[in-house]
Design a protein around this motif. Structure first.
Motif, short mmCIF file in Angstrom:
data_model
loop_
_atom_site.label_atom_id
_atom_site.label_comp_id
_atom_site.label_asym_id
_atom_site.label_seq_id
_atom_site.Cartn_x
_atom_site.Cartn_y
_atom_site.Cartn_z
N LYS A 85 44.03 93.82 17.07
CA LYS A 85 44.08 94.65 15.86
C LYS A 85 42.80 95.48 15.86
N ILE A 86 42.98 96.79 15.85
CA ILE A 86 41.84 97.71 15.92
C ILE A 86 41.82 98.56 14.66
N VAL A 137 42.32 103.72 9.68
CA VAL A 137 43.62 103.56 10.33
C VAL A 137 43.54 102.32 11.20
N THR A 138 44.57 101.48 11.12
CA THR A 138 44.63 100.25 11.91
C THR A 138 45.83 100.31 12.84
N ILE A 139 45.62 99.90 14.08
CA ILE A 139 46.70 99.82 15.06
C ILE A 139 46.71 98.40 15.64
N ILE A 140 47.81 98.05 16.23
CA ILE A 140 47.90 96.82 17.01
C ILE A 140 48.13 97.23 18.45
N ALA A 141 47.14 96.99 19.29
CA ALA A 141 47.24 97.33 20.71
C ALA A 141 47.83 96.12 21.44
N ASP A 142 48.99 96.30 22.03
CA ASP A 142 49.72 95.23 22.70
C ASP A 142 49.46 95.30 24.20
N PHE A 143 48.84 94.26 24.74
CA PHE A 143 48.48 94.21 26.16
C PHE A 143 49.39 93.30 26.97
N LYS A 144 50.50 92.81 26.38
CA LYS A 144 51.38 91.85 27.06
C LYS A 144 51.84 92.34 28.43
N GLU A 145 52.29 93.57 28.53
CA GLU A 145 52.79 94.09 29.82
C GLU A 145 51.64 94.35 30.79
N LEU A 146 50.55 94.91 30.30
CA LEU A 146 49.42 95.23 31.17
C LEU A 146 48.77 93.99 31.77
N ILE A 147 48.84 92.88 31.05
CA ILE A 147 48.15 91.66 31.45
C ILE A 147 48.73 91.09 32.76
N GLU A 148 49.88 91.60 33.17
CA GLU A 148 50.55 91.13 34.39
C GLU A 148 50.21 91.97 35.61
N LYS A 149 49.33 92.99 35.46
CA LYS A 149 49.10 93.93 36.54
C LYS A 149 47.63 94.03 36.94
N GLY A 150 47.41 94.04 38.25
CA GLY A 150 46.09 94.34 38.81
C GLY A 150 44.96 93.54 38.21
N VAL A 151 43.87 94.25 37.92
CA VAL A 151 42.65 93.64 37.40
C VAL A 151 42.88 93.00 36.02
N MET A 152 43.89 93.47 35.32
CA MET A 152 44.16 92.94 33.97
C MET A 152 44.55 91.46 33.99
N THR A 153 45.00 90.95 35.13
CA THR A 153 45.35 89.53 35.20
C THR A 153 44.14 88.64 34.91
N LEU A 197 43.73 104.48 23.16
CA LEU A 197 44.39 103.39 22.44
C LEU A 197 45.05 103.90 21.17
N ARG A 198 44.35 104.73 20.45
CA ARG A 198 44.90 105.28 19.20
C ARG A 198 46.15 106.11 19.48
N LEU A 199 46.09 106.97 20.48
CA LEU A 199 47.24 107.82 20.80
C LEU A 199 48.43 106.99 21.27
N LYS A 200 48.18 105.98 22.08
CA LYS A 200 49.28 105.17 22.61
C LYS A 200 49.93 104.29 21.55
N PHE A 201 49.15 103.65 20.72
CA PHE A 201 49.71 102.64 19.82
C PHE A 201 49.90 103.11 18.39
N TYR A 202 49.33 104.21 18.00
CA TYR A 202 49.50 104.69 16.61
C TYR A 202 50.93 105.13 16.35
N GLN A 203 51.57 105.77 17.30
CA GLN A 203 52.93 106.26 17.14
C GLN A 203 53.89 105.16 16.68
N SER A 204 53.78 104.01 17.30
CA SER A 204 54.73 102.93 16.98
C SER A 204 54.51 102.39 15.57
N HIS A 205 53.40 102.70 14.93
CA HIS A 205 53.14 102.20 13.58
C HIS A 205 53.26 103.30 12.53
N ALA A 206 53.51 104.55 12.97
CA ALA A 206 53.57 105.67 12.03
C ALA A 206 54.91 105.75 11.32
#
Length: 85
Positions: A18-19, A25-41, A75-84
Motif C-alpha cells: 500500500k503506497i 492518493v493511495t494505490i495497492i501495488a501488486d507484485f504477485k506476478e513479478l515475484i516469480e521472475k528473474g531477480v524478483m524471486t 508505480l502510480r501509473l501502473k496501479f492507479y488505473q485499477s483503483h480509479a
C-alpha cells in the motif's frame, strides 16, 4: 509531474504494498506476478519482502540489500488505473 511517496505498508502475505503519495492518493501495488521472475524471486521470502523502504526523496521504493527499486511515477501509473474506477 513527479510523484512523491509519503508512506508504504508492505503485505508479504499477498506480495502487495500500500503506497500513499504526498497528494494523499493511495494505490495497492501488486507484485504477485513479478515475484516469480528473474531477480524478483529474491523477494519471495516474506521477511525480505517486508524490508522494502522508501527511496531517496520519496521517488522510489527499494529493497536495498537486493539492489531492487521501482520508480514512484511508474508505480502510480501502473496501479492507479485499477483503483480509479
Amino acid at each position: 509531474m513527479f510523484y512523491i511517496i509519503k508512506t508504504i505498508e508492505p503485505n508479504a502475505t499477498d506480495y502487495s504494498i500500500k503506497i500513499t503519495y504526498d497528494d494523499n492518493v493511495t494505490i495497492i501495488a501488486d507484485f504477485k506476478e513479478l515475484i516469480e521472475k528473474g531477480v524478483m524471486t529474491l523477494l519471495k521470502d516474506p521477511a525480505v519482502f517486508d524490508q522494502v523502504q522508501i527511496g531517496n526523496k520519496g521517488r522510489s521504493i527499494i529493497w536495498q540489500e537486493q539492489d531492487i527499486d521501482f520508480c514512484a511515477d511508474s508505480l502510480r501509473l501502473k496501479f492507479y488505473q485499477s483503483h480509479a474506477a
